[in-house]
Design a protein around this motif. Structure first.
Motif, PDB file in Angstrom:
ATOM      1  N   GLU A  19       0.827  -1.205   0.000  1.00  0.00           N
ATOM      2  CA  GLU A  19       0.000   0.000   0.000  1.00  0.00           C
ATOM      3  C   GLU A  19       0.861   1.253   0.000  1.00  0.00           C
ATOM      4  OE1 GLU A  19      -2.189  -3.314   1.882  1.00  0.00           O
ATOM      5  OE2 GLU A  19      -0.285  -2.409   2.352  1.00  0.00           O
ATOM      6  N   ILE A  20       0.252   2.325  -0.493  1.00  0.00           N
ATOM      7  CA  ILE A  20       0.869   3.649  -0.364  1.00  0.00           C
ATOM      8  C   ILE A  20       0.335   4.227   0.933  1.00  0.00           C
ATOM      9  CG2 ILE A  20       1.053   5.967  -1.334  1.00  0.00           C
ATOM     10  CD1 ILE A  20       0.551   4.672  -4.109  1.00  0.00           C
ATOM     11  N   VAL A  21       1.234   4.546   1.845  1.00  0.00           N
ATOM     12  CA  VAL A  21       0.860   5.099   3.145  1.00  0.00           C
ATOM     13  C   VAL A  21       1.389   6.526   3.199  1.00  0.00           C
ATOM     14  CG1 VAL A  21       1.105   4.888   5.651  1.00  0.00           C
ATOM     15  CG2 VAL A  21       1.002   2.824   4.217  1.00  0.00           C
ATOM     16  N   MET A  22       0.487   7.466   3.475  1.00  0.00           N
ATOM     17  CA  MET A  22       0.933   8.848   3.593  1.00  0.00           C
ATOM     18  C   MET A  22       0.285   9.511   4.790  1.00  0.00           C
ATOM     19  SD  MET A  22      -0.977  10.837   0.445  1.00  0.00           S
ATOM     20  CE  MET A  22      -0.707   9.613  -0.813  1.00  0.00           C
ATOM     21  N   ALA A  23       0.961  10.531   5.293  1.00  0.00           N
ATOM     22  CA  ALA A  23       0.407  11.423   6.308  1.00  0.00           C
ATOM     23  C   ALA A  23       0.260  12.777   5.643  1.00  0.00           C
ATOM     24  CB  ALA A  23       1.333  11.502   7.514  1.00  0.00           C
ATOM     25  N   VAL A  24      -0.888  13.427   5.901  1.00  0.00           N
ATOM     26  CA  VAL A  24      -1.169  14.720   5.285  1.00  0.00           C
ATOM     27  C   VAL A  24      -1.656  15.704   6.340  1.00  0.00           C
ATOM     28  CG1 VAL A  24      -1.705  13.719   3.033  1.00  0.00           C
ATOM     29  CG2 VAL A  24      -3.554  14.118   4.663  1.00  0.00           C
ATOM     30  N   ASP A  25      -1.520  17.001   6.003  1.00  0.00           N
ATOM     31  CA  ASP A  25      -2.080  18.029   6.871  1.00  0.00           C
ATOM     32  C   ASP A  25      -3.515  18.336   6.437  1.00  0.00           C
ATOM     33  OD1 ASP A  25      -1.921  19.757   4.655  1.00  0.00           O
ATOM     34  OD2 ASP A  25      -0.173  20.828   5.431  1.00  0.00           O
ATOM     35  N   GLU A  26      -4.135  19.313   7.075  1.00  0.00           N
ATOM     36  CA  GLU A  26      -5.548  19.602   6.817  1.00  0.00           C
ATOM     37  C   GLU A  26      -5.810  20.076   5.395  1.00  0.00           C
ATOM     38  OE1 GLU A  26      -9.327  21.592   9.160  1.00  0.00           O
ATOM     39  OE2 GLU A  26      -7.304  21.875   9.929  1.00  0.00           O
ATOM     40  N   GLN A  27      -4.800  20.644   4.739  1.00  0.00           N
ATOM     41  CA  GLN A  27      -4.951  21.077   3.349  1.00  0.00           C
ATOM     42  C   GLN A  27      -4.642  19.966   2.345  1.00  0.00           C
ATOM     43  OE1 GLN A  27      -3.118  23.112   5.671  1.00  0.00           O
ATOM     44  NE2 GLN A  27      -5.136  23.985   6.037  1.00  0.00           N
ATOM     45  N   GLY A  28      -4.207  18.818   2.840  1.00  0.00           N
ATOM     46  CA  GLY A  28      -3.885  17.703   1.961  1.00  0.00           C
ATOM     47  C   GLY A  28      -2.437  17.690   1.501  1.00  0.00           C
ATOM     48  N   ASN A  29      -1.586  18.504   2.124  1.00  0.00           N
ATOM     49  CA  ASN A  29      -0.161  18.491   1.787  1.00  0.00           C
ATOM     50  C   ASN A  29       0.488  17.245   2.377  1.00  0.00           C
ATOM     51  OD1 ASN A  29      -0.115  21.051   0.429  1.00  0.00           O
ATOM     52  ND2 ASN A  29      -0.341  21.986   2.437  1.00  0.00           N
ATOM     53  N   ILE A  30       1.297  16.581   1.590  1.00  0.00           N
ATOM     54  CA  ILE A  30       1.910  15.318   2.004  1.00  0.00           C
ATOM     55  C   ILE A  30       3.080  15.591   2.943  1.00  0.00           C
ATOM     56  CG2 ILE A  30       3.115  13.247   1.196  1.00  0.00           C
ATOM     57  CD1 ILE A  30       1.503  13.621  -1.478  1.00  0.00           C
ATOM     58  N   LEU A  31       2.988  15.024   4.151  1.00  0.00           N
ATOM     59  CA  LEU A  31       4.031  15.186   5.172  1.00  0.00           C
ATOM     60  C   LEU A  31       4.954  13.975   5.216  1.00  0.00           C
ATOM     61  CD1 LEU A  31       1.636  16.471   7.990  1.00  0.00           C
ATOM     62  CD2 LEU A  31       2.983  17.843   6.368  1.00  0.00           C
ATOM     63  N   PHE A  32       4.414  12.822   4.839  1.00  0.00           N
ATOM     64  CA  PHE A  32       5.159  11.564   4.826  1.00  0.00           C
ATOM     65  C   PHE A  32       4.540  10.686   3.764  1.00  0.00           C
ATOM     66  CE2 PHE A  32       5.062   7.055   5.810  1.00  0.00           C
ATOM     67  CZ  PHE A  32       6.409   6.770   5.942  1.00  0.00           C
ATOM     68  N   ILE A  33       5.374   9.918   3.087  1.00  0.00           N
ATOM     69  CA  ILE A  33       4.877   8.891   2.163  1.00  0.00           C
ATOM     70  C   ILE A  33       5.902   7.760   2.155  1.00  0.00           C
ATOM     71  CG2 ILE A  33       5.882   9.967   0.106  1.00  0.00           C
ATOM     72  CD1 ILE A  33       3.218   9.074  -1.368  1.00  0.00           C
ATOM     73  N   ASN A  34       5.415   6.523   2.174  1.00  0.00           N
ATOM     74  CA  ASN A  34       6.343   5.393   2.279  1.00  0.00           C
ATOM     75  C   ASN A  34       7.019   5.041   0.960  1.00  0.00           C
ATOM     76  OD1 ASN A  34       3.881   4.352   1.281  1.00  0.00           O
ATOM     77  ND2 ASN A  34       4.279   2.323   2.144  1.00  0.00           N
ATOM     78  N   HIS A  35       6.318   5.173  -0.153  1.00  0.00           N
ATOM     79  CA  HIS A  35       6.948   5.009  -1.459  1.00  0.00           C
ATOM     80  C   HIS A  35       6.106   5.714  -2.504  1.00  0.00           C
ATOM     81  CE1 HIS A  35       4.231   1.614  -2.415  1.00  0.00           C
ATOM     82  NE2 HIS A  35       4.520   1.149  -1.236  1.00  0.00           N
ATOM     83  N   VAL A  36       6.729   5.989  -3.627  1.00  0.00           N
ATOM     84  CA  VAL A  36       6.095   6.793  -4.665  1.00  0.00           C
ATOM     85  C   VAL A  36       6.181   6.072  -6.005  1.00  0.00           C
ATOM     86  CG1 VAL A  36       6.514   8.997  -3.499  1.00  0.00           C
ATOM     87  CG2 VAL A  36       8.237   8.088  -5.052  1.00  0.00           C
ATOM     88  N   LEU A  37       5.472   6.615  -6.972  1.00  0.00           N
ATOM     89  CA  LEU A  37       5.523   6.069  -8.324  1.00  0.00           C
ATOM     90  C   LEU A  37       6.915   6.269  -8.914  1.00  0.00           C
ATOM     91  CD1 LEU A  37       2.070   7.413  -9.509  1.00  0.00           C
ATOM     92  CD2 LEU A  37       2.630   5.095  -8.767  1.00  0.00           C
ATOM     93  N   PRO A  38       7.291   5.433  -9.889  1.00  0.00           N
ATOM     94  CA  PRO A  38       8.657   5.482 -10.428  1.00  0.00           C
ATOM     95  C   PRO A  38       9.087   6.849 -10.968  1.00  0.00           C
ATOM     96  CG  PRO A  38       7.516   3.529 -11.231  1.00  0.00           C
ATOM     97  CD  PRO A  38       6.505   4.349 -10.492  1.00  0.00           C
ATOM     98  N   GLN A  39       8.133   7.646 -11.443  1.00  0.00           N
ATOM     99  CA  GLN A  39       8.508   8.928 -12.038  1.00  0.00           C
ATOM    100  C   GLN A  39       8.809  10.013 -10.988  1.00  0.00           C
ATOM    101  OE1 GLN A  39       5.568   7.313 -12.385  1.00  0.00           O
ATOM    102  NE2 GLN A  39       3.873   8.700 -12.771  1.00  0.00           N
ATOM    103  N   TYR A  40       8.671   9.701  -9.705  1.00  0.00           N
ATOM    104  CA  TYR A  40       8.913  10.674  -8.640  1.00  0.00           C
ATOM    105  C   TYR A  40       9.926  10.140  -7.645  1.00  0.00           C
ATOM    106  CZ  TYR A  40       4.391  12.460 -10.269  1.00  0.00           C
ATOM    107  OH  TYR A  40       3.361  12.941 -11.036  1.00  0.00           O
ATOM    108  N   THR A  41      10.453  11.061  -6.848  1.00  0.00           N
ATOM    109  CA  THR A  41      11.222  10.684  -5.663  1.00  0.00           C
ATOM    110  C   THR A  41      10.407  11.129  -4.450  1.00  0.00           C
ATOM    111  OG1 THR A  41      12.412  12.785  -5.441  1.00  0.00           O
ATOM    112  CG2 THR A  41      13.415  11.080  -6.872  1.00  0.00           C
TER     113      THR A  41
END
Length: 150
Positions: A19-41
């Motif tokens: 699974e993709i696991v992320m933590a976000v703030d109230e505006q939906g900004n990504i604070l943490f993500i465990n892994h991403v799609l190949p085209q991103y870091t």
């Protein structure tokens, strides 16, 4: 006595989850993500809005989910299309839950998403096959009605 979790082990567990696991703030900004799609870091994604990775037509679903989590403290489940690992659209089943501090105040949200594209494709194929069978059964019934002596 409970042993504290080794940070390296926790990191490996998170990296190896399907699974993709992320933590976000109230505006939906990504604070943490465990892994991403190949085209991103991960560094490219941290701090960006999660809305960047879903079609504009789905933004309202995400906004409403964030609102339910942050204002109502509710767990929210939904299915949503987004960018897939191959650059094509994939479908994700997501669960968004509040993150609370020690006082119970909601300070963020987690969003756990599983790629369900194969399930969606299989369900669509089954639905198409069922329609074909229903059409064939209707044609057979019509022929039987027209055939004398049946």
């Amino acid at each position: 006595m409970e042993k504290p979790l080794d940070p390296k082990m926790l990191s490996l567990v998170m990296q190896n989850l399907p699974e993709i696991v992320m933590a976000v703030d109230e505006q939906g900004n990504i604070l943490f993500i465990n892994h991403v799609l190949p085209q991103y870091t991960i560094d490219q994604v941290i701090g960006t809005p999660m809305f960047n990775y879903i079609p504009p037509g789905e933004h309202e679903v995400m906004r409403q989910s964030l609102q339910k989590v942050f204002q109502g403290g509710e767990k929210v489940e939904f299915e949503i299309p987004g960018s897939g690992p191959d650059g094509q659209t994939s479908w994700y089943r997501s669960e968004m839950t509040p993150v609370k501090d020690e006082t119970g105040k909601i300070i963020g949200a987690t969003n756990v998403s599983r790629d369900i594209t194969k399930e969606k494709v299989a369900a669509d194929e089954l639905s198409k096959a069922q329609r074909v069978v229903a059409d064939q059964e209707a044609k057979i019934a019509q022929l039987q009605e027209k055939t004398p002596g049946t």
